[in-house]
Design a protein around this motif. Sequence first.
Motif, short mmCIF file in Angstrom:
data_model
loop_
_atom_site.label_atom_id
_atom_site.label_comp_id
_atom_site.label_asym_id
_atom_site.label_seq_id
_atom_site.Cartn_x
_atom_site.Cartn_y
_atom_site.Cartn_z
N ALA A 70 4.62 -5.15 -2.09
CA ALA A 70 5.27 -5.49 -0.83
C ALA A 70 4.99 -4.48 0.27
O ALA A 70 5.25 -4.77 1.45
CB ALA A 70 6.78 -5.63 -1.04
N GLU A 71 4.49 -3.30 -0.07
CA GLU A 71 4.20 -2.28 0.93
C GLU A 71 2.72 -2.17 1.24
O GLU A 71 2.32 -1.39 2.10
CB GLU A 71 4.74 -0.92 0.46
N GLY A 72 1.87 -2.93 0.53
CA GLY A 72 0.44 -2.86 0.78
C GLY A 72 -0.33 -2.43 -0.47
O GLY A 72 0.11 -2.68 -1.60
N PRO A 73 -1.48 -1.76 -0.29
CA PRO A 73 -2.29 -1.34 -1.44
C PRO A 73 -1.54 -0.38 -2.35
O PRO A 73 -0.91 0.57 -1.87
CB PRO A 73 -3.50 -0.66 -0.78
N LEU A 74 -1.62 -0.62 -3.64
CA LEU A 74 -1.02 0.27 -4.64
C LEU A 74 -2.18 0.93 -5.39
O LEU A 74 -2.56 0.52 -6.49
CB LEU A 74 -0.12 -0.52 -5.59
N LYS A 75 -2.77 1.95 -4.79
CA LYS A 75 -4.04 2.49 -5.27
C LYS A 75 -3.94 3.16 -6.63
O LYS A 75 -4.93 3.27 -7.35
CB LYS A 75 -4.62 3.46 -4.23
N SER A 76 -2.75 3.61 -6.99
CA SER A 76 -2.59 4.23 -8.31
C SER A 76 -2.82 3.24 -9.44
O SER A 76 -3.11 3.63 -10.57
CB SER A 76 -1.20 4.85 -8.43
#
Length: 608
Positions: A418-424
């Motif tokens: 919901a906040e955008g890319p979750l790169k982890s």
Amino acid sequence: MNEVHDTAGFDVDSFLRSLTGRPGVYRMLDAEGRILYVGKARNLKKRVSSYFRKALDTKTQALMAQVRQVEVTVTHTESEALILESTLIKTHRPRYNILLRDDKSYPYIYISTDQTYPRISLHRGARSGKGRYFGPYPNAHAVRESLHLLQKVFRVRQCEDSFFANRSRPCLQYQIKRCSAPCTGEISPEDYARDLRHTELFLEGRNSEVVEALARRMEAAAERLDYEQAALYRDQIASLRRVQERQYVSGEKGDLDIVAAELRGGVACVQVFFIRAGRNLGNKAFFPRCPAGAGIDELLPAFIAQYYLEHEPPGLILVNRATAEAEWLQAALAERAGRRVEIRSRVRGERARWLEMAVRNAQHAIDARLASRAGMLQRLEALQQVLGLDEPPQRMECFDISHTRGEATVASCVVFNAEGPLKSDYRRFNIEGITPGDDYAALAQALERRYTRLKKGEGRLPDVLFIDGGKGQVAAVRRVLEELQVTEVLLVGVAKGPERRPGWEILHIPGREPVDLPGDSRALHLIQQIRDEAHRFAITGHRQRRARARAESPLEAIPGIGPRRRQQLLRQFGGLRELARAGVEDLSRVKGISRRLAQQIYDAFHGD
């Protein structure tokens, strides 16, 4: 020394009586042994007792409802407790602690000192080389801006040592008056050392001394009628005056950081301005993770502890809010730095103006973050309507494949929430054992590996799974999901559409008619962002894998071909390309290469 106390059904009075009044760290764990919260205390008995004997706020009540065990570590000093707390928070990332996500090393300007003509450059990492370091700067852009200015004013070399050592004539930097060309002896070591000294004085904030020295040299040049040199000094002085007007903080000569913390709408921001030797090196916004109910009184000391125990603190830190832990923090930071560190909130004049500006920057950063979140929410709601979901998706994944004519195939998986890319949560998969160029098989292999792990509980299944491709790719992925019995994930293929133009994408969803969204659709914009990120991540991985593969000689994989034989073969045939063209007979004529080994070499290059 460690003590462990179970809070489920134990004697609270006996437990509290057993606690020591010495400083230390306490850890609160849930029923599964996960650390929920880490705290420090000057007096463990008083601090831990407060959780059982005082009225608690909503956040602490929610924490204590889950606590089933308390671990206590006694330390020798309060500073040790603060350092241990910071270390444990970064290691375990407890849910109820404020967490600063900042693992990057900050850039410095580095001047080497073990050369006749020292170099000035950008440096990251350990400061172990012989020379002087100036900074830290908030980002590489700020360093490059300063290096550009120094190059223009003082003309000290910035080229790599290997480039410098192999020059027979001055490079372009000399011609455009950005370097004095010490590589070819265009400047004497004495004059170069003087320019280098002026560079160091400038970086130390002693700008007036540099201007005075240049003024004396300008007058001397004019007296001997060397007007061209005098004009050069005049231009240097003018440049330094302009820099002084733009970069220097009025009345400041030393090192200090200006730290402003703000918290609004569930978003925490800490804005830091870096002042070194009286110069404003720039600012950076940090967005720590804060548990619900946390306030600025918790945010500010948590940030200072976690950030400055990892990065060298200046002598003075100005903050926008007084903190009860200032004395404790000062002692710990001073012990780490080996010198006095002061934290101050009551300031006047120019410092108050700078602190106010830092607060405004923090507020603007929060506004931007909240606006970005609002935009993301609108996109998710639009996607919900397009896909016919009961609620906006909270987790989305997208896969893409990248290769060069079947070589070094890599599949990417990117994750958005919901906040955008979750790169982890991003993952890459090196694809092996398929027909080169078979994108369907590559997708199937990547999906099988990814979702087998998720089915085993090694992660969370997404609400929506996007595939960069049309009906064929969707069918291949659907077979894998059916095999793994993954039924709760909505599968969506994103086909490029006519002429492969952005905005003409067509969505393929199993069991439904293709969906053609208008170019101004917010849902389409979100899908494009996710698809493009998967494409970027796949291409990056493919290029890295291809570069590694091409850097390795096929000879290295052949048993019996060591470094000496590789060198002999390459010398005999004049390089790898000619060696690859050689036949078995030609190879077997090389001393030490049997016919069987020659056949292996030939097969390595021709894939037989």
